[in-house]
Design a protein around this motif. Structure first.
Motif, short mmCIF file in Angstrom:
data_model
loop_
_atom_site.label_atom_id
_atom_site.label_comp_id
_atom_site.label_asym_id
_atom_site.label_seq_id
_atom_site.Cartn_x
_atom_site.Cartn_y
_atom_site.Cartn_z
N LYS A 23 -66.53 75.80 52.19
CA LYS A 23 -67.25 77.01 52.60
C LYS A 23 -66.40 78.26 52.36
N GLN A 24 -65.10 78.17 52.61
CA GLN A 24 -64.22 79.32 52.38
C GLN A 24 -64.22 79.71 50.90
N THR A 25 -64.12 78.73 50.04
CA THR A 25 -64.12 79.01 48.60
C THR A 25 -65.43 79.66 48.17
N ASP A 26 -66.55 79.17 48.70
CA ASP A 26 -67.84 79.80 48.39
C ASP A 26 -67.81 81.28 48.71
N LEU A 27 -67.24 81.62 49.88
CA LEU A 27 -67.15 83.02 50.29
C LEU A 27 -66.22 83.83 49.38
N VAL A 28 -65.08 83.25 49.04
CA VAL A 28 -64.12 83.97 48.19
C VAL A 28 -64.76 84.33 46.86
N LEU A 29 -65.41 83.38 46.25
CA LEU A 29 -66.05 83.64 44.95
C LEU A 29 -67.18 84.66 45.09
N ASP A 30 -67.92 84.57 46.18
CA ASP A 30 -69.01 85.52 46.44
C ASP A 30 -68.45 86.93 46.63
N VAL A 31 -67.38 87.05 47.42
CA VAL A 31 -66.77 88.37 47.67
C VAL A 31 -66.24 88.97 46.37
N ILE A 32 -65.57 88.17 45.57
CA ILE A 32 -65.02 88.68 44.30
C ILE A 32 -66.14 89.23 43.43
N ARG A 33 -67.22 88.47 43.32
CA ARG A 33 -68.32 88.92 42.47
C ARG A 33 -69.06 90.11 43.08
N THR A 34 -69.40 90.03 44.37
CA THR A 34 -70.19 91.08 45.03
C THR A 34 -69.44 92.40 45.09
N GLU A 35 -68.14 92.33 45.42
CA GLU A 35 -67.33 93.54 45.57
C GLU A 35 -66.70 93.99 44.25
N LYS A 36 -66.96 93.21 43.19
CA LYS A 36 -66.45 93.55 41.84
C LYS A 36 -64.93 93.69 41.85
N LEU A 37 -64.26 92.70 42.42
CA LEU A 37 -62.80 92.70 42.49
C LEU A 37 -62.21 92.06 41.23
N ASP A 38 -61.07 92.57 40.81
CA ASP A 38 -60.46 92.14 39.55
C ASP A 38 -59.52 90.95 39.79
N PHE A 39 -60.11 89.79 40.09
CA PHE A 39 -59.33 88.57 40.27
C PHE A 39 -59.77 87.51 39.28
N GLN A 40 -58.82 86.68 38.90
CA GLN A 40 -59.10 85.44 38.19
C GLN A 40 -58.61 84.29 39.07
N VAL A 41 -59.39 83.22 39.11
CA VAL A 41 -59.14 82.15 40.08
C VAL A 41 -58.82 80.83 39.40
N MET A 42 -57.76 80.17 39.88
CA MET A 42 -57.55 78.76 39.60
C MET A 42 -58.19 78.01 40.76
N VAL A 87 -64.11 75.54 61.27
CA VAL A 87 -64.25 76.96 61.60
C VAL A 87 -63.59 77.75 60.47
N PHE A 88 -64.40 78.50 59.73
CA PHE A 88 -63.94 79.18 58.54
C PHE A 88 -63.95 80.70 58.71
N PRO A 89 -63.17 81.42 57.90
CA PRO A 89 -63.26 82.88 57.89
C PRO A 89 -64.66 83.33 57.49
N ASP A 90 -65.05 84.52 57.97
CA ASP A 90 -66.35 85.05 57.57
C ASP A 90 -66.20 86.01 56.38
N TYR A 91 -67.30 86.55 55.93
CA TYR A 91 -67.31 87.40 54.74
C TYR A 91 -66.37 88.59 54.90
#
Length: 319
Positions: free
Chosen positions: A58-77, A30-34
């Motif tokens: 699945k959570q990581t897929d969402l995190v990367l999608d949110v960062i790109r879609t919402e144009k957030l200024d994050f860099q990820v390890m 059970v993962f967080p949603d978008y």
């Protein structure tokens, strides 16, 4: 050697992130949603630039999608979570598996590494470094993997992706057990937890410095990053004395740690963003559940209250 000498990165605060809330966990699937991930990242974007993620799920897929879609200024390890490939009789809470399970874990681990490479190539503008595992070689781990196997995974990732590659582990194994691995990774990642080693708050920062300097001096030709350091806010006495954890002590250690990291130009990922109630034993005061700078309900603990007054008012209005 500093990480900035290996990678062209800007200075910025770094934090470990996992978004599991009440009723959610990787164990149950059970993962967080978008929207929940977006809420978290908007909170964190106010104070942090670098995020550490632990698993290609699945959570990581969402995190990367949110960062790109919402144009957030994050860099990820980004990390791949590798499970037990060898039984570990030294784990106090169970590191013994059937041979068939170990074989299945190996297959899953290879798939994790393959997905790590895929995501690294899919999000090269967001993912700045890659980790092939987390605390998988230390003596007490319940997901033990041989050093030779970790080296194989490092080589796989370096062959398939461009980002620098590391392995995240407690500081101690790097002194001897991981010497061969240290030569394979692009930079070394250590974990340091003074409170787990019975240090009080007056000893804490100096102990962290000793942990870091001991590894950095052993490998002067390799950048060393702290990928976990933090202070719990509750304990049932299991491994940590209850008197030695609180929101007040967390605030002291966090401020000391961040100030030192900035002065010495050491990239340090604070553990962690939000409390995770799925971790550890079923006991509510289990320390594994209480490392967040925010509660599981996204309420800022003492260390973050001055920076996030709007969240305090928002939580009050919902009561």
């Amino acid at each position: 050697m500093k990480l900035s000498e290996l990678i062209n990165i800007k200075s910025g605060n770094a934090i470990c992130y996992s978004g599991f809330r009440h009723g959610q966990s990787p164990d149950t699937g059970v993962f967080p949603d978008y929207d929940q991930v977006k809420e978290d990242l908007l909170i964190l974007s106010k104070n942090w630039k670098y995020l550490r993620l632990y698993d290609c799920d699945k959570q990581t897929d969402l995190v990367l999608d949110v960062i790109r879609t919402e144009k957030l200024d994050f860099q990820v390890m980004l990390g791949a979570y590798i499970g037990a490939e060898v039984n570990n009789h030294g784990c106090p809470w169970g590191g013994i598996y059937a041979e068939e399970q170990l074989k299945e874990n190996k297959v899953r681990n290879v798939k994790q590494i393959e997905k790590l490479i895929t995501q690294a190539n899919q999000y090269p503008d967001i993912i700045f470094s890659l980790s092939v595992g987390n605390e998988a070689t230390v003596d007490w781990t319940d997901h033990y993997v041989s050093v030779d196997s970790v080296i194989d995974y490092v080589r796989m990732v370096k062959k398939g992706a461009r980002q620098p590659v590391t392995f995240c582990e407690n500081y101690l194994p790097w002194h001897s057990k991981l010497k061969a691995l240290a030569e394979e990774v692009d930079f070394i990642s250590i974990h340091t937890y003074p409170v787990w080693e019975y240090k009080n708050i007056h000893e804490a920062l100096e102990y962290t410095r000793q942990n870091y300097n001991g590894v950095a001096e052993k490998y002067p030709h390799k950048p060393v990053v702290i990928t976990e350091a933090g202070w719990a806010t509750n304990s049932n006495g299991r491994g940590i004395e209850p008197w030695n954890v609180s929101e007040e002590l967390q605030e002291v250690y966090y401020n000391d740690l961040v100030n030192w990291s900035e002065q010495e130009e050491v990239m340090t990922f604070v553990f962690e963003a939000f409390d995770e109630p799925w971790k550890g034993s079923p006991e509510p005061m289990e320390p594994e559940k209480h490392w967040g700078l925010f509660t599981v309900d996204r309420k800022p603990k003492k260390v973050m209250q001055e920076l996030y007054p709007e969240l305090i008012e928002m939580k009050k209005s919902r009561v």
